[in-house]
Enzyme design. Structure first.
Site, PDB file in Angstrom:
ATOM      1  N   ASN A 123      28.041  18.658   7.167  1.00  0.00           N
ATOM      2  CA  ASN A 123      28.601  18.481   8.510  1.00  0.00           C
ATOM      3  C   ASN A 123      28.263  19.607   9.467  1.00  0.00           C
ATOM      4  O   ASN A 123      28.308  19.418  10.686  1.00  0.00           O
ATOM      5  CB  ASN A 123      30.128  18.352   8.424  1.00  0.00           C
ATOM      6  CG  ASN A 123      30.556  16.995   7.917  1.00  0.00           C
ATOM      7  OD1 ASN A 123      29.760  16.061   7.885  1.00  0.00           O
ATOM      8  ND2 ASN A 123      31.816  16.878   7.522  1.00  0.00           N
ATOM      9  N   THR A 173      -4.403   4.916  -2.640  1.00  0.00           N
ATOM     10  CA  THR A 173      -3.325   4.002  -2.290  1.00  0.00           C
ATOM     11  C   THR A 173      -3.925   2.649  -1.933  1.00  0.00           C
ATOM     12  O   THR A 173      -4.826   2.568  -1.098  1.00  0.00           O
ATOM     13  CB  THR A 173      -2.523   4.540  -1.096  1.00  0.00           C
ATOM     14  OG1 THR A 173      -2.115   5.880  -1.380  1.00  0.00           O
ATOM     15  CG2 THR A 173      -1.309   3.677  -0.820  1.00  0.00           C
ATOM     16  N   LYS A 175      -4.529  -0.717  -0.193  1.00  0.00           N
ATOM     17  CA  LYS A 175      -4.333  -1.259   1.151  1.00  0.00           C
ATOM     18  C   LYS A 175      -4.859  -2.700   1.200  1.00  0.00           C
ATOM     19  O   LYS A 175      -5.760  -3.024   0.443  1.00  0.00           O
ATOM     20  CB  LYS A 175      -5.076  -0.397   2.186  1.00  0.00           C
ATOM     21  CG  LYS A 175      -4.776   1.096   2.121  1.00  0.00           C
ATOM     22  CD  LYS A 175      -3.399   1.427   2.627  1.00  0.00           C
ATOM     23  CE  LYS A 175      -3.163   2.945   2.605  1.00  0.00           C
ATOM     24  NZ  LYS A 175      -1.829   3.304   3.099  1.00  0.00           N
ATOM     25  N   LYS A 201      -2.346   3.612  -6.586  1.00  0.00           N
ATOM     26  CA  LYS A 201      -0.957   3.870  -6.190  1.00  0.00           C
ATOM     27  C   LYS A 201      -0.375   2.713  -5.396  1.00  0.00           C
ATOM     28  O   LYS A 201      -1.026   2.171  -4.511  1.00  0.00           O
ATOM     29  CB  LYS A 201      -0.908   5.145  -5.346  1.00  0.00           C
ATOM     30  CG  LYS A 201       0.423   5.433  -4.683  1.00  0.00           C
ATOM     31  CD  LYS A 201       0.335   6.641  -3.779  1.00  0.00           C
ATOM     32  CE  LYS A 201       1.593   6.834  -2.959  1.00  0.00           C
ATOM     33  NZ  LYS A 201       1.789   5.786  -1.950  1.00  0.00           N
ATOM     34  N   HIS A 294       6.989  10.073  -3.838  1.00  0.00           N
ATOM     35  CA  HIS A 294       6.589   9.945  -2.439  1.00  0.00           C
ATOM     36  C   HIS A 294       7.705  10.479  -1.555  1.00  0.00           C
ATOM     37  O   HIS A 294       8.878  10.354  -1.890  1.00  0.00           O
ATOM     38  CB  HIS A 294       6.279   8.489  -2.085  1.00  0.00           C
ATOM     39  CG  HIS A 294       5.508   8.369  -0.802  1.00  0.00           C
ATOM     40  ND1 HIS A 294       6.112   8.459   0.434  1.00  0.00           N
ATOM     41  CD2 HIS A 294       4.187   8.191  -0.559  1.00  0.00           C
ATOM     42  CE1 HIS A 294       5.184   8.333   1.378  1.00  0.00           C
ATOM     43  NE2 HIS A 294       4.013   8.181   0.808  1.00  0.00           N
TER      44      HIS A 294
END
Length: 475
Positions: A123, A173, A175, A201, A294
Protein backbone atom coordinates in the site's frame (compact mmCIF):
# COMPACT_ATOMS: atom_id res chain seq x y z
CA UNK A 1 -10.14 5.72 36.18
CA UNK A 2 -10.86 2.31 34.66
CA UNK A 3 -8.20 -0.44 34.67
CA UNK A 4 -8.02 -0.28 30.87
CA UNK A 5 -7.23 3.44 30.93
CA UNK A 6 -4.56 2.86 33.56
CA UNK A 7 -2.99 0.14 31.39
CA UNK A 8 -2.79 2.43 28.35
CA UNK A 9 -1.33 5.23 30.40
CA UNK A 10 1.25 2.89 31.86
CA UNK A 11 2.74 2.15 28.43
CA UNK A 12 2.93 5.82 27.59
CA UNK A 13 0.13 5.92 25.02
CA UNK A 14 -0.60 9.36 23.66
CA UNK A 15 -3.34 9.60 21.06
CA UNK A 16 -2.88 11.70 17.96
CA UNK A 17 -0.72 12.01 14.85
CA UNK A 18 3.05 12.43 14.99
CA UNK A 19 5.71 12.77 12.32
CA UNK A 20 6.96 9.48 10.92
CA UNK A 21 10.55 10.67 11.15
CA UNK A 22 10.40 10.77 14.94
CA UNK A 23 10.14 6.97 14.98
CA UNK A 24 11.25 5.63 11.59
CA UNK A 25 14.11 7.91 10.46
CA UNK A 26 17.25 6.56 12.18
CA UNK A 27 20.42 7.76 10.40
CA UNK A 28 22.55 6.34 13.24
CA UNK A 29 21.29 2.78 12.61
CA UNK A 30 23.92 0.20 11.63
CA UNK A 31 22.39 -2.42 9.36
CA UNK A 32 22.51 -6.09 10.33
CA UNK A 33 23.56 -8.97 8.10
CA UNK A 34 20.07 -10.39 8.55
CA UNK A 35 18.21 -7.21 7.47
CA UNK A 36 16.47 -6.99 4.12
CA UNK A 37 17.73 -3.71 2.64
CA UNK A 38 15.74 -1.69 0.10
CA UNK A 39 16.71 1.28 -2.06
CA UNK A 40 13.66 3.40 -2.94
CA UNK A 41 13.60 6.28 -5.41
CA UNK A 42 11.28 8.69 -3.57
CA UNK A 43 9.61 11.77 -5.05
CA UNK A 44 7.88 13.59 -2.15
CA UNK A 45 4.94 15.92 -2.57
CA UNK A 46 5.93 19.62 -2.45
CA UNK A 47 6.56 20.66 1.12
CA UNK A 48 7.27 17.15 2.43
CA UNK A 49 10.88 16.92 3.72
CA UNK A 50 12.88 13.95 2.39
CA UNK A 51 13.41 12.65 5.95
CA UNK A 52 9.65 12.53 6.50
CA UNK A 53 9.08 10.90 3.09
CA UNK A 54 11.74 8.24 3.69
CA UNK A 55 10.43 7.55 7.18
CA UNK A 56 6.88 7.29 5.82
CA UNK A 57 8.03 4.62 3.35
CA UNK A 58 9.72 2.68 6.17
CA UNK A 59 6.67 3.00 8.41
CA UNK A 60 3.94 2.19 5.91
CA UNK A 61 5.83 -0.84 4.57
CA UNK A 62 6.42 -2.25 8.07
CA UNK A 63 4.73 -1.52 11.40
CA UNK A 64 3.43 2.04 11.02
CA UNK A 65 0.07 3.59 10.28
CA UNK A 66 -1.22 7.14 10.00
CA UNK A 67 -1.88 7.69 13.72
CA UNK A 68 -0.65 6.45 17.08
CA UNK A 69 -2.45 3.32 18.26
CA UNK A 70 -2.47 2.00 21.82
CA UNK A 71 -1.61 -1.55 20.68
CA UNK A 72 1.88 -0.29 19.84
CA UNK A 73 2.50 -0.75 23.54
CA UNK A 74 1.83 -4.49 23.31
CA UNK A 75 4.89 -5.22 21.18
CA UNK A 76 8.43 -4.00 20.59
CA UNK A 77 8.43 -1.53 17.71
CA UNK A 78 12.21 -1.28 17.91
CA UNK A 79 12.42 -4.98 17.08
CA UNK A 80 9.95 -5.01 14.19
CA UNK A 81 9.90 -1.57 12.58
CA UNK A 82 11.50 -0.69 9.25
CA UNK A 83 14.11 2.04 9.46
CA UNK A 84 15.09 4.69 6.92
CA UNK A 85 18.81 4.84 7.63
CA UNK A 86 20.21 6.88 4.72
CA UNK A 87 18.99 9.41 2.16
CA UNK A 88 20.82 10.55 -0.99
CA UNK A 89 19.64 13.16 -3.51
CA UNK A 90 19.36 11.81 -7.06
CA UNK A 91 21.86 13.59 -9.30
CA UNK A 92 20.22 15.68 -12.01
CA UNK A 93 16.71 15.30 -10.57
CA UNK A 94 14.85 17.93 -8.59
CA UNK A 95 13.15 16.80 -5.37
CA UNK A 96 14.02 13.12 -5.87
CA UNK A 97 15.92 10.99 -3.37
CA UNK A 98 17.24 7.47 -2.88
CA UNK A 99 15.99 6.41 0.55
CA UNK A 100 17.52 3.30 2.07
CA UNK A 101 15.30 1.24 4.35
CA UNK A 102 16.26 -1.73 6.55
CA UNK A 103 13.65 -4.34 7.46
CA UNK A 104 14.10 -6.87 10.28
CA UNK A 105 13.93 -10.43 8.98
CA UNK A 106 11.17 -11.35 11.44
CA UNK A 107 8.71 -9.28 9.37
CA UNK A 108 8.67 -11.88 6.58
CA UNK A 109 7.40 -15.43 6.17
CA UNK A 110 10.11 -17.90 5.23
CA UNK A 111 10.19 -18.94 1.57
CA UNK A 112 7.46 -16.52 0.46
CA UNK A 113 8.13 -13.90 -2.21
CA UNK A 114 4.41 -13.13 -2.01
CA UNK A 115 4.65 -12.08 1.63
CA UNK A 116 7.88 -10.12 1.10
CA UNK A 117 6.38 -8.09 -1.75
CA UNK A 118 3.06 -7.56 0.03
CA UNK A 119 4.95 -5.59 2.67
CA UNK A 120 7.73 -3.88 0.74
CA UNK A 121 5.79 -2.96 -2.43
CA UNK A 122 2.30 -2.88 -0.94
CA UNK A 123 0.00 0.00 0.00
CA UNK A 124 2.91 2.38 0.51
CA UNK A 125 3.02 2.91 -3.27
CA UNK A 126 -0.33 4.69 -3.10
CA UNK A 127 0.64 6.92 -0.19
CA UNK A 128 -0.57 10.49 -0.75
CA UNK A 129 2.49 12.18 0.76
CA UNK A 130 4.54 10.81 -2.16
CA UNK A 131 4.24 11.92 -5.77
CA UNK A 132 6.01 8.76 -6.92
CA UNK A 133 7.89 5.81 -5.48
CA UNK A 134 10.12 3.23 -7.14
CA UNK A 135 11.90 0.24 -5.62
CA UNK A 136 15.32 0.25 -7.27
CA UNK A 137 16.97 -2.71 -5.54
CA UNK A 138 16.78 -5.17 -2.66
CA UNK A 139 19.51 -6.85 -0.63
CA UNK A 140 18.24 -10.30 0.30
CA UNK A 141 20.21 -11.57 3.32
CA UNK A 142 21.71 -15.05 3.16
CA UNK A 143 19.54 -16.11 6.10
CA UNK A 144 16.42 -15.41 4.00
CA UNK A 145 17.83 -16.73 0.71
CA UNK A 146 18.32 -20.11 2.37
CA UNK A 147 14.59 -20.41 3.11
CA UNK A 148 13.90 -20.66 -0.65
CA UNK A 149 14.43 -23.58 -3.02
CA UNK A 150 15.30 -21.26 -5.91
CA UNK A 151 15.51 -22.48 -9.53
CA UNK A 152 14.40 -26.09 -10.07
CA UNK A 153 17.76 -27.12 -11.55
CA UNK A 154 20.04 -24.25 -12.57
CA UNK A 155 22.53 -23.68 -15.36
CA UNK A 156 24.94 -26.59 -14.91
CA UNK A 157 22.24 -29.21 -14.41
CA UNK A 158 20.44 -27.95 -17.52
CA UNK A 159 23.60 -28.24 -19.62
CA UNK A 160 24.12 -31.76 -18.32
CA UNK A 161 20.53 -32.73 -19.10
CA UNK A 162 20.80 -31.34 -22.64
CA UNK A 163 24.44 -32.37 -23.22
CA UNK A 164 25.17 -28.94 -24.70
CA UNK A 165 28.29 -27.02 -23.68
CA UNK A 166 30.50 -24.14 -24.77
CA UNK A 167 27.93 -21.98 -26.52
CA UNK A 168 24.66 -20.11 -25.94
CA UNK A 169 21.49 -22.12 -26.49
CA UNK A 170 19.24 -21.24 -29.43
CA UNK A 171 15.48 -20.85 -29.32
CA UNK A 172 12.53 -19.60 -31.34
CA UNK A 173 9.06 -18.38 -30.43
CA UNK A 174 6.47 -19.86 -32.78
CA UNK A 175 4.56 -17.25 -34.79
CA UNK A 176 1.87 -16.23 -35.40
CA UNK A 177 1.55 -16.31 -31.65
CA UNK A 178 -2.21 -16.93 -31.81
CA UNK A 179 -4.47 -18.65 -34.34
CA UNK A 180 -2.56 -21.77 -35.48
CA UNK A 181 -4.11 -25.20 -35.08
CA UNK A 182 -2.26 -27.64 -32.85
CA UNK A 183 -1.04 -29.75 -35.78
CA UNK A 184 0.29 -26.78 -37.77
CA UNK A 185 1.86 -25.45 -34.59
CA UNK A 186 3.65 -28.76 -34.02
CA UNK A 187 4.83 -28.79 -37.61
CA UNK A 188 6.35 -25.32 -37.18
CA UNK A 189 8.18 -26.56 -34.06
CA UNK A 190 9.52 -29.60 -35.88
CA UNK A 191 10.91 -27.55 -38.79
CA UNK A 192 12.75 -25.22 -36.41
CA UNK A 193 14.16 -28.01 -34.26
CA UNK A 194 15.38 -30.15 -37.15
CA UNK A 195 17.07 -27.06 -38.62
CA UNK A 196 19.38 -26.74 -35.62
CA UNK A 197 17.61 -24.93 -32.78
CA UNK A 198 17.74 -26.30 -29.25
CA UNK A 199 14.31 -25.06 -28.23
CA UNK A 200 11.06 -23.76 -29.61
CA UNK A 201 8.66 -21.81 -27.44
CA UNK A 202 5.00 -21.15 -26.78
CA UNK A 203 4.24 -17.47 -26.85
CA UNK A 204 3.24 -16.11 -23.45
CA UNK A 205 -0.32 -15.58 -24.75
CA UNK A 206 -0.74 -19.24 -25.64
CA UNK A 207 -2.59 -21.10 -22.88
CA UNK A 208 -5.66 -23.11 -23.92
CA UNK A 209 -7.80 -21.11 -26.34
CA UNK A 210 -10.60 -22.37 -28.61
CA UNK A 211 -8.35 -22.53 -31.68
CA UNK A 212 -5.76 -24.72 -29.89
CA UNK A 213 -6.44 -26.53 -26.62
CA UNK A 214 -3.46 -27.19 -24.42
CA UNK A 215 -3.56 -30.97 -24.52
CA UNK A 216 -3.57 -31.06 -28.33
CA UNK A 217 -0.65 -28.62 -28.45
CA UNK A 218 1.35 -30.64 -25.93
CA UNK A 219 0.87 -33.83 -27.96
CA UNK A 220 1.87 -32.38 -31.33
CA UNK A 221 4.85 -30.52 -29.84
CA UNK A 222 6.04 -33.72 -28.15
CA UNK A 223 5.84 -35.46 -31.54
CA UNK A 224 7.94 -32.64 -33.04
CA UNK A 225 10.53 -33.01 -30.28
CA UNK A 226 10.92 -36.77 -30.65
CA UNK A 227 10.99 -36.69 -34.45
CA UNK A 228 13.63 -33.92 -34.59
CA UNK A 229 15.73 -35.65 -31.92
CA UNK A 230 15.74 -38.86 -33.94
CA UNK A 231 16.86 -36.99 -37.07
CA UNK A 232 19.54 -34.77 -35.52
CA UNK A 233 20.90 -36.85 -32.63
CA UNK A 234 20.56 -33.79 -30.36
CA UNK A 235 18.30 -33.31 -27.35
CA UNK A 236 15.50 -30.89 -28.18
CA UNK A 237 12.81 -29.10 -26.20
CA UNK A 238 9.73 -26.95 -26.51
CA UNK A 239 8.62 -24.56 -23.77
CA UNK A 240 5.11 -25.89 -23.11
CA UNK A 241 3.25 -23.05 -21.41
CA UNK A 242 1.55 -24.49 -18.33
CA UNK A 243 0.14 -21.12 -17.22
CA UNK A 244 -3.55 -21.50 -16.38
CA UNK A 245 -6.45 -19.87 -14.57
CA UNK A 246 -5.90 -21.90 -11.38
CA UNK A 247 -2.88 -23.47 -9.70
CA UNK A 248 -4.56 -26.86 -9.88
CA UNK A 249 -4.97 -26.62 -13.65
CA UNK A 250 -1.39 -25.39 -14.04
CA UNK A 251 -0.01 -28.39 -12.15
CA UNK A 252 -2.26 -30.73 -14.17
CA UNK A 253 -0.65 -29.43 -17.37
CA UNK A 254 2.84 -29.83 -15.93
CA UNK A 255 2.00 -33.40 -14.92
CA UNK A 256 0.91 -34.19 -18.49
CA UNK A 257 4.14 -32.68 -19.85
CA UNK A 258 6.13 -34.93 -17.51
CA UNK A 259 4.13 -37.96 -18.66
CA UNK A 260 5.01 -37.11 -22.28
CA UNK A 261 8.69 -37.15 -21.32
CA UNK A 262 9.47 -33.63 -22.58
CA UNK A 263 12.32 -31.73 -20.88
CA UNK A 264 10.82 -28.29 -20.14
CA UNK A 265 7.65 -26.36 -19.33
CA UNK A 266 6.96 -22.65 -19.12
CA UNK A 267 5.20 -20.16 -16.85
CA UNK A 268 4.20 -16.49 -17.08
CA UNK A 269 5.37 -15.66 -13.57
CA UNK A 270 4.02 -12.13 -13.14
CA UNK A 271 0.54 -12.68 -14.55
CA UNK A 272 0.43 -16.13 -12.93
CA UNK A 273 1.69 -14.84 -9.59
CA UNK A 274 4.54 -15.77 -7.28
CA UNK A 275 2.56 -18.31 -5.27
CA UNK A 276 1.72 -20.24 -8.43
CA UNK A 277 5.28 -19.88 -9.72
CA UNK A 278 6.86 -21.23 -6.55
CA UNK A 279 4.46 -24.19 -6.56
CA UNK A 280 5.30 -24.99 -10.19
CA UNK A 281 9.03 -24.58 -9.56
CA UNK A 282 8.92 -27.08 -6.71
CA UNK A 283 6.98 -29.54 -8.86
CA UNK A 284 9.56 -29.17 -11.65
CA UNK A 285 12.46 -29.88 -9.31
CA UNK A 286 10.75 -32.94 -7.88
CA UNK A 287 9.92 -34.30 -11.34
CA UNK A 288 12.96 -33.44 -13.46
CA UNK A 289 11.40 -30.70 -15.59
CA UNK A 290 13.24 -27.52 -16.55
CA UNK A 291 11.22 -24.31 -16.10
CA UNK A 292 11.24 -21.42 -18.58
CA UNK A 293 9.91 -18.13 -17.25
CA UNK A 294 8.30 -15.37 -19.29
CA UNK A 295 8.01 -11.88 -17.79
CA UNK A 296 4.78 -10.70 -19.46
CA UNK A 297 3.46 -7.60 -17.62
CA UNK A 298 6.91 -6.54 -16.38
CA UNK A 299 6.89 -3.25 -18.30
CA UNK A 300 3.68 -2.20 -16.54
CA UNK A 301 5.69 -2.41 -13.32
CA UNK A 302 9.23 -1.41 -14.32
CA UNK A 303 9.10 0.90 -17.36
CA UNK A 304 8.54 4.22 -15.57
CA UNK A 305 11.74 5.65 -14.17
CA UNK A 306 10.25 7.25 -11.06
CA UNK A 307 7.47 4.85 -10.05
CA UNK A 308 7.05 1.10 -9.74
CA UNK A 309 9.84 -1.40 -9.37
CA UNK A 310 13.03 -2.01 -11.35
CA UNK A 311 13.32 -5.31 -13.19
CA UNK A 312 16.43 -6.23 -11.19
CA UNK A 313 14.11 -6.63 -8.18
CA UNK A 314 11.73 -8.82 -10.19
CA UNK A 315 14.75 -10.84 -11.37
CA UNK A 316 15.95 -11.40 -7.80
CA UNK A 317 12.42 -12.40 -6.79
CA UNK A 318 12.31 -14.92 -9.64
CA UNK A 319 15.61 -16.46 -8.57
CA UNK A 320 14.09 -16.98 -5.12
CA UNK A 321 10.73 -18.22 -6.38
CA UNK A 322 12.28 -20.48 -9.03
CA UNK A 323 12.91 -20.64 -12.76
CA UNK A 324 15.71 -21.97 -14.98
CA UNK A 325 15.35 -19.33 -17.75
CA UNK A 326 13.95 -15.80 -17.71
CA UNK A 327 13.60 -13.19 -20.44
CA UNK A 328 16.02 -10.36 -19.78
CA UNK A 329 15.96 -8.03 -22.79
CA UNK A 330 18.44 -8.02 -25.66
CA UNK A 331 20.24 -4.63 -25.57
CA UNK A 332 20.25 -4.73 -29.39
CA UNK A 333 16.69 -5.80 -30.33
CA UNK A 334 13.23 -4.22 -30.31
CA UNK A 335 12.60 -4.36 -26.55
CA UNK A 336 13.83 -2.13 -23.73
CA UNK A 337 17.29 -2.75 -22.25
CA UNK A 338 20.38 -0.54 -21.77
CA UNK A 339 23.63 -2.50 -21.83
CA UNK A 340 25.21 -1.84 -18.42
CA UNK A 341 21.87 -2.01 -16.60
CA UNK A 342 20.90 -5.23 -18.40
CA UNK A 343 24.24 -6.90 -17.68
CA UNK A 344 23.91 -5.85 -14.05
CA UNK A 345 20.77 -7.88 -13.48
CA UNK A 346 22.00 -10.67 -15.79
CA UNK A 347 24.90 -11.11 -13.36
CA UNK A 348 22.42 -11.10 -10.47
CA UNK A 349 20.62 -13.97 -12.20
CA UNK A 350 23.68 -16.09 -13.00
CA UNK A 351 26.41 -15.43 -10.44
CA UNK A 352 26.80 -16.68 -6.87
CA UNK A 353 28.01 -13.29 -5.67
CA UNK A 354 27.61 -9.79 -7.11
CA UNK A 355 29.39 -6.70 -5.81
CA UNK A 356 27.67 -3.36 -5.37
CA UNK A 357 28.16 -1.32 -8.56
CA UNK A 358 26.06 1.80 -8.95
CA UNK A 359 27.27 2.29 -12.54
CA UNK A 360 25.30 -0.86 -13.40
CA UNK A 361 22.38 -0.05 -11.12
CA UNK A 362 23.39 -2.52 -8.40
CA UNK A 363 22.82 -0.79 -5.05
CA UNK A 364 23.81 -3.68 -2.77
CA UNK A 365 26.30 -6.51 -2.69
CA UNK A 366 24.30 -9.72 -3.06
CA UNK A 367 25.30 -13.26 -2.10
CA UNK A 368 23.20 -16.17 -3.34
CA UNK A 369 25.27 -18.83 -1.51
CA UNK A 370 24.33 -22.16 -3.12
CA UNK A 371 21.18 -21.02 -4.96
CA UNK A 372 21.36 -22.24 -8.60
CA UNK A 373 21.70 -19.64 -11.35
CA UNK A 374 19.15 -18.66 -13.99
CA UNK A 375 19.86 -18.47 -17.74
CA UNK A 376 18.99 -15.05 -19.20
CA UNK A 377 16.95 -15.21 -22.40
CA UNK A 378 17.59 -12.58 -25.08
CA UNK A 379 14.47 -12.32 -27.20
CA UNK A 380 12.66 -9.68 -29.23
CA UNK A 381 13.50 -8.26 -32.65
CA UNK A 382 16.85 -10.02 -33.10
CA UNK A 383 18.26 -11.64 -36.25
CA UNK A 384 21.50 -13.06 -37.65
CA UNK A 385 23.27 -9.70 -37.89
CA UNK A 386 22.83 -9.34 -34.10
CA UNK A 387 24.51 -12.68 -33.38
CA UNK A 388 28.08 -11.35 -32.80
CA UNK A 389 26.85 -8.66 -30.41
CA UNK A 390 24.58 -11.08 -28.54
CA UNK A 391 27.37 -13.65 -28.19
CA UNK A 392 29.75 -10.98 -26.92
CA UNK A 393 27.23 -9.37 -24.54
CA UNK A 394 25.62 -12.45 -22.99
CA UNK A 395 28.36 -15.07 -23.26
CA UNK A 396 27.79 -18.82 -23.25
CA UNK A 397 25.35 -19.04 -20.35
CA UNK A 398 22.34 -17.61 -22.13
CA UNK A 399 19.50 -18.46 -24.49
CA UNK A 400 19.29 -16.48 -27.75
CA UNK A 401 15.75 -16.62 -29.04
CA UNK A 402 14.89 -15.68 -32.62
CA UNK A 403 11.16 -15.72 -33.40
CA UNK A 404 10.70 -13.60 -36.49
CA UNK A 405 14.45 -14.01 -37.04
CA UNK A 406 13.82 -17.71 -37.71
CA UNK A 407 10.27 -17.94 -39.05
CA UNK A 408 10.72 -14.89 -41.28
CA UNK A 409 13.40 -16.57 -43.39
CA UNK A 410 12.38 -16.45 -47.08
CA UNK A 411 12.89 -20.20 -47.48
CA UNK A 412 10.97 -21.31 -44.39
CA UNK A 413 11.46 -22.32 -40.78
CA UNK A 414 14.15 -25.00 -41.14
CA UNK A 415 16.44 -22.80 -43.29
CA UNK A 416 15.84 -19.97 -40.79
CA UNK A 417 17.02 -22.26 -38.01
CA UNK A 418 20.04 -23.34 -40.07
CA UNK A 419 20.99 -19.69 -40.62
CA UNK A 420 20.89 -18.94 -36.90
CA UNK A 421 22.83 -22.07 -35.95
CA UNK A 422 25.55 -21.39 -38.55
CA UNK A 423 25.82 -17.75 -37.43
CA UNK A 424 26.11 -18.79 -33.78
CA UNK A 425 28.72 -21.47 -34.44
CA UNK A 426 30.74 -18.99 -36.52
CA UNK A 427 30.66 -16.38 -33.74
CA UNK A 428 31.63 -18.88 -31.04
CA UNK A 429 34.52 -20.19 -33.15
CA UNK A 430 35.71 -16.65 -33.92
CA UNK A 431 35.57 -15.70 -30.25
CA UNK A 432 37.47 -18.83 -29.25
CA UNK A 433 40.14 -17.92 -31.81
CA UNK A 434 40.56 -14.55 -30.12
CA UNK A 435 38.76 -12.38 -32.66
CA UNK A 436 36.93 -9.24 -31.52
CA UNK A 437 33.21 -9.84 -32.03
CA UNK A 438 32.33 -6.21 -31.39
CA UNK A 439 34.63 -4.93 -34.16
CA UNK A 440 34.64 -7.84 -36.59
CA UNK A 441 31.08 -9.09 -36.18
CA UNK A 442 29.77 -8.22 -39.64
CA UNK A 443 32.89 -9.67 -41.28
CA UNK A 444 32.49 -12.92 -39.34
CA UNK A 445 28.86 -13.26 -40.48
CA UNK A 446 29.72 -12.48 -44.11
CA UNK A 447 32.53 -15.06 -44.11
CA UNK A 448 30.20 -17.72 -42.72
CA UNK A 449 27.50 -16.83 -45.26
CA UNK A 450 29.85 -17.80 -48.12
CA UNK A 451 29.49 -21.44 -47.01
CA UNK A 452 25.81 -21.32 -46.00
CA UNK A 453 23.17 -20.29 -48.54
CA UNK A 454 20.59 -20.24 -45.73
CA UNK A 455 22.64 -17.68 -43.80
CA UNK A 456 23.31 -15.66 -46.95
CA UNK A 457 19.57 -15.40 -47.62
CA UNK A 458 18.90 -14.34 -44.03
CA UNK A 459 21.63 -11.69 -44.21
CA UNK A 460 20.03 -10.22 -47.31
CA UNK A 461 16.53 -10.07 -45.79
CA UNK A 462 17.53 -8.37 -42.54
CA UNK A 463 20.44 -6.21 -43.60
CA UNK A 464 18.50 -2.95 -43.11
CA UNK A 465 16.51 -3.82 -39.98
CA UNK A 466 17.38 -1.76 -36.90
CA UNK A 467 15.56 -0.71 -33.72
CA UNK A 468 17.37 2.47 -32.74
CA UNK A 469 15.46 4.21 -29.97
CA UNK A 470 16.95 5.57 -26.74
CA UNK A 471 16.57 3.26 -23.74
CA UNK A 472 14.32 4.47 -20.92
CA UNK A 473 16.18 2.38 -18.35
CA UNK A 474 19.27 4.44 -17.62
CA UNK A 475 21.15 5.39 -14.46
Amino acid sequence: MSPQTETKASVGFKAGVKDYRLTYYTPEYETLDTDILAAFRVTPQPGVPPEEAGAAVAAESSTGTWTSVWTDGLTSLDRYKGRCYNIEPVAGEENQYICYVAYPLDLFEEGSVTNMFTSIVGNVFGFKALRALRLEDLRIPVAYVKTFQGPPHGIQVERDKLNKYGRPLLGCTIKPKLGLSAKNYGRACYECLRGGLDFTKDDENVNSQPFMRWRDRFLFCAEAIYKSQAETGEIKGHYLNATAGTCEEMIKRAVFARELGVPIVMHDYLTGGFTANTSLSQYCRDNGLLLHIHRAMHAVIDRQKNHGMHFRVLAKALRLSGGDHIHSGTVVGKLEGERDITLGFVDLLRDDYTEKDRSRGIFFTQSWVSTPGVLPVASGGIHVWHMPALTEIFGDDSVLQFGGGTLGHPWGNAPGAVANRVALEACVQARNEGRDLAREGNTIIREAAKWSPELAAACEVWKEIKFEFPAMDTI
